[in-house]
Design an enzyme around this catalytic site. Structure first.
Site, PDB file in Angstrom:
ATOM      1  N   ASP A  42       0.942  -1.104   0.138  1.00 40.97           N
ATOM      2  CA  ASP A  42       0.011   0.228   0.052  1.00 40.97           C
ATOM      3  C   ASP A  42       0.977   1.320  -0.118  1.00 40.97           C
ATOM      4  O   ASP A  42       0.380   2.352   0.045  1.00 40.97           O
ATOM      5  CB  ASP A  42      -0.933   0.145   1.168  1.00 40.97           C
ATOM      6  CG  ASP A  42      -0.464   0.165   2.522  1.00 40.97           C
ATOM      7  OD1 ASP A  42       0.766   0.018   2.603  1.00 40.97           O
ATOM      8  OD2 ASP A  42      -1.218   0.305   3.293  1.00 40.97           O
ATOM      9  N   GLU A 179       9.417  -3.639  10.589  1.00 37.32           N
ATOM     10  CA  GLU A 179       9.762  -2.679   9.813  1.00 37.32           C
ATOM     11  C   GLU A 179      10.280  -1.576  11.086  1.00 37.32           C
ATOM     12  O   GLU A 179       9.693  -1.340  12.242  1.00 37.32           O
ATOM     13  CB  GLU A 179       8.605  -1.903   9.382  1.00 37.32           C
ATOM     14  CG  GLU A 179       8.819  -0.357   8.807  1.00 37.32           C
ATOM     15  CD  GLU A 179       8.054  -0.062   7.437  1.00 37.32           C
ATOM     16  OE1 GLU A 179       6.920  -1.013   7.139  1.00 37.32           O
ATOM     17  OE2 GLU A 179       8.171   1.205   7.182  1.00 37.32           O
TER      18      GLU A 179
END
Ligand code: KIV
Length: 262
Positions: A42, A179
């Site tokens: 995304d 992340e």
């Protein structure tokens, strides 16, 4: 590449290489480079649509790009990224939307979050939908963090992330993206789960790495996080090419005789 093959890389101590792609052209280039796992991230909200975050990306946007990538991919596994509000509001939404990614040609989906999404993940994996988790800095929570900030630096938060990783593994995810977390925490998580960890800004000890394609190629330079290494400078090359084209048309040097029909 299949999901079980992807998972075997960890056992065989072979690094997993993942990049994002959003269209057929780059999917073919990625595959020609021998990369066998593609995330339709995304992140396209930022690098393709020009927004400042990923929050406005819709299911329709994601399905469109997933179809382009899946239609071009011949060997790579294609993982579709569930956009904001496609899995948070209800169990039913989450299941239905995950299924739509598989119908669009993806082999798996990715979603962000730990304990709060574990039930959703378990429901998806129980009906055969491969799920990739995503822990640490979750871009869909950017407003809660007050910006894109490293997560898990304090020991209590690090412990939450470790427990989230274990809970996601128990719910059946086939891999987890980590992340923007400290390398030491990523190492601990990687050692304590049997499934592959895929790092982005999580140091060298993960089982694999993922980068946003346009960052890796030096195409997107509006915001370059510390963890990005541009392996090319395609924006500079594109600018140079376009400026030369403009100049040569203005000067009557293009098209030449060999570029003309007679
Ligand atoms: O959207 C995306 O591209 C991602 C990767 C950065 C992991 O989630």
């Amino acid at each position: 590449m299949t999901i079980p093959e992807f998972q075997r890389h960890k056992r065989d101590k072979k690094k997993l290489i993942v990049v994002t792609a959003y269209d057929a052209l780059f999917t073919r280039i990625v595959e020609q480079a021998g990369i066998e796992a593609i995330l339709v991230g995304d992140s396209l909200g930022v690098v393709v649509q020009g927004k400042s975050n990923t929050l406005s990306v819709t299911m329709d946007d994601m399905l469109y790009h997933t179809k382009l990538v899946a239609g071009a991919a011949q060997r790579a596994i294609v993982i579709g990224d569930m956009p904001f509000m496609s899995y948070q509001a209800s169990h039913e939404d989450a299941l239905r939307n995950a299924g739509r990614f598989l119908q669009a040609g993806a082999q798996a989906i990715k979603l962000e979050g730990g304990a709060v999404v574990v039930d959703r993940v378990a429901a998806m994996t129980s009906i055969g939908i491969p799920v990739m988790g995503h822990l640490g800095m979750a871009p869909q929570s950017v407003h809660r963090y007050g910006g894109y900030k490293v997560q898990g630096r304090e020991s209590d938060h690090a412990l939450v992330l470790l427990n989230d990783a274990k809970a996601l593994e128990a719910a059946g995810v086939f891999a987890i993206v980590l992340e923007a977390i400290p390398a030491e925490l990523a190492k601990t998580i990687t050692e304590q789960v049997a499934i592959p960890t895929i790092g982005i800004g999580a140091g060298p000890h993960c089982d694999g790495q993922v980068l946003v394609l346009y960052d890796l190629l030096g195409l997107f330079d509006e915001f370059v996080p510390k963890f990005v290494r541009p392996y090319a400078h395609l924006k500079a090359d594109a600018l140079q090419a376009l400026r030369r084209y403009k100049e040569e048309v203005e000067q009557g040097k293009f098209p030449g005789d060999s570029e003309s029909y007679h």
